[in-house]
Design an enzyme around this catalytic site. Structure first.
Site, mmCIF file in Angstrom:
data_model
loop_
_atom_site.group_PDB
_atom_site.id
_atom_site.type_symbol
_atom_site.label_atom_id
_atom_site.label_comp_id
_atom_site.label_asym_id
_atom_site.label_seq_id
_atom_site.Cartn_x
_atom_site.Cartn_y
_atom_site.Cartn_z
ATOM 1 N N GLU A 128 0.830 -1.216 0.000
ATOM 2 C CA GLU A 128 0.000 0.000 0.000
ATOM 3 C C GLU A 128 0.863 1.264 0.000
ATOM 4 O OE1 GLU A 128 -3.085 0.042 -0.515
ATOM 5 O OE2 GLU A 128 -3.865 -1.906 0.090
ATOM 6 N N GLU A 371 -11.909 0.754 -10.558
ATOM 7 C CA GLU A 371 -11.487 -0.106 -11.672
ATOM 8 C C GLU A 371 -12.414 -0.073 -12.876
ATOM 9 O OE1 GLU A 371 -11.347 -0.881 -8.464
ATOM 10 O OE2 GLU A 371 -9.257 -1.401 -8.085
#
Ligand code: DMJ
Length: 464
Positions: A128, A371
């Protein structure tokens, strides 16, 4: 040159130029921007998206300034660790630059330069921190020329390097930024194989090969453990190199490993990555693609036998049309995007996971994910088919109707009941609104063939 009205073209990205303060510009002369008079006007839809970005960013500034994230319902802040790492400002900065929000970007660069320190006794998640912070610092450095951002990136890169000190060279999941102590041998392909764009760019920009070499080795070690039919599983131990879960798919936990095989070839001209991508995509299309349930989907199969395990597909899988389109497979990209769109429109907004054989919800949350919008943008760019901007209007409508709050945007805990959750992840500003903006902005705003987005939508360019 003045703010929004003045543009420069940075080898593929049109941005405003007022932020290019000469004293802080350290890009080599060959990559200095060339002034362009061809100012693209964003158009009403892109301007609306920019308005939604400002609505969210202003709420972050009002309630969470200096912290990692805004919590939109409680109008407060959330930090990932005991010390803030400015996740939202770093993630959002290149979106501001691309949207022409010059003054905001300048203030944000100053906030980051003055307050962001990685000299913290905290254990962070390597994946991350790499995709959000390292990626964000590098792309904003390339867009702004602000050398302070590259210094921070290098400092962070050095602190993350101990993750690669495992017997296989595949990274541990966690590292303490101060002590370098690592933890988490049980990992997955996404966390192991989604590092080369950022570490490789750091090498190219600093002239130090170590970052590239370590991240490349991790990728190759992972690939070399693929099954005889060319698939990878969901979990692997980085100390023993043994798979601990042999379920194969393109979803969360594996997804961006494939994305980085393709994109590392494109960004670095790395022929090993080209070969790894080309052999992987054949296996993915052979064993994971599923056309038996109306349209094209990608489900789960065992990595060794190729036997279908489940017919799950979700918000994270919806990145794949973008990757297919970028690789040149427009036909599959179009068909899969239609399936993703079916998933979105069935509920007015997409759930985290469905069973595509029944269209039943398996995991009901919507976490403001980008996405499906990213894929619409790639398809719109490559096909110029208005279908994808139409999809974009549906996405924007759903976001505004169900997720907008007085203070920014909130995730949903249940897309059927439309119940909100007190969370606005930094990728909403880094990715979701950036791709939505680009989808509606003039095509020439960004030359997609010259820019490689990392998995957090941070644009990287080959300036070396
Ligand atoms: C982002 O952090 C990245 O896109 C990552 O690859 C997947 N998860 C989120 C967005 O959904």
């Amino acid at each position: 040159m003045r703010g929004w009205l003045s543009f420069v073209v940075l080898a593929g990205i049109v941005v405003t130029s007022a932020h290019l303060a000469p004293a802080q510009t350290s890009l080599p002369p060959s990559s200095q921007p060339a002034t362009s008079q061809n100012q693209p006007s964003p158009g009403p839809m892109a301007l609306q998206v920019r308005g939604e970005f400002l609505h969210s960013w202003n709420a972050y500034k009002q309630y969470a300034w200096g912290h990692d994230e805004l919590t939109p319902l409680s109008q407060d802040h959330h930090d990932w660790y005991s010390a803030p790492l400015l996740m939202t400002p770093v993630d959002a900065l290149d979106t501001m630059l691309m949207m022409g929000l010059t003054d905001e970007a300048t203030k944000t660069r100053d906030l980051i330069a003055k307050n962001l320190s990685f000299d913290r006794d905290i254990e962070v998640k390597n994946f991350e921190i790499t995709i959000r912070l390292l990626g964000g610092l590098l792309s904003s450095y390339q867009l702004s020329g602000d050398a302070r951002l590259l210094e921070l990136a290098e400092n962070l890169g050095n602190r993350l390097l101990p993750v690669f000190n495992s017997p296989t060279g595949m990274p541990y999941m966690y590292v303490n930024l101060k002590t370098g102590k690592t933890r988490g041998a049980e990992s997955n392909p996404a966390e192991i194989g989604t590092l080369l764009l950022e570490f490789g760019t750091l090498s190219k920009l600093t002239g130090k090969p170590i970052y590239y070499d370590k991240a490349k080795r991790a990728l190759v070690e992972l690939y070399s453990r693929r099954s005889a039919i060319g698939l990878v599983g969901s979990a692997i131990n980085v100390e023993t190199g043994k798979w601990t879960d042999t379920t194969s798919h393109i979803s969360g936990g594996i997804d961006s490993y494939y994305e980085y095989l393709l994109k590392s070839w494109l960004l670095f001209d790395d022929v090993d990555c080209k070969k790894m991508w080309e052999s992987s995509i054949k296996s993915i299309n052979k064993y994971l693609a599923d056309t038996t349930h109306g349209g094209l989907w990608y489900g789960q199969a065992d990595m060794n036998t190729g036997k279908r395990i489940s017919t799950q597909y979700g918000a994270l899988d919806a990145f794949f049309p973008a990757v297919l389109a970028r690789s040149g497979d427009i036909d599959r990209a179009r068909r899969l995007q239609e399936s993703s769109y079916k998933m979105w429109t069935a509920f007015g907004i997409e759930p985290e996971m469905i069973d595509y054989s029944t269209m039943k919800v398996l995991s009901p949350a919507y976490q403001l994910r980008p996405e499906i919008i990213e894929s619409a943008y790639y398809l719109s760019y490559y096909t110029r088919d208005p279908r994808y901007q139409e999809m974009g209007s549906t996405f924007l409508l759903g976001l505004v109707r169900y997720c907008k709050t007085d203070a920014g945007y909130a995730a949903l805990s249940d897309v059927e009941k439309k119940t909100k959750r007190d969370r606005m992840e930094s990728y909403f500003l880094a990715e979701t609104l950036k791709y939505l903006y680009l989808l509606f902005a003039p095509r020439e705003t960004l030359n997609l063939n010259k820019v490689v987005f990392n998995t957090e939508a941070h644009p990287l360019r080959r300036t070396w």
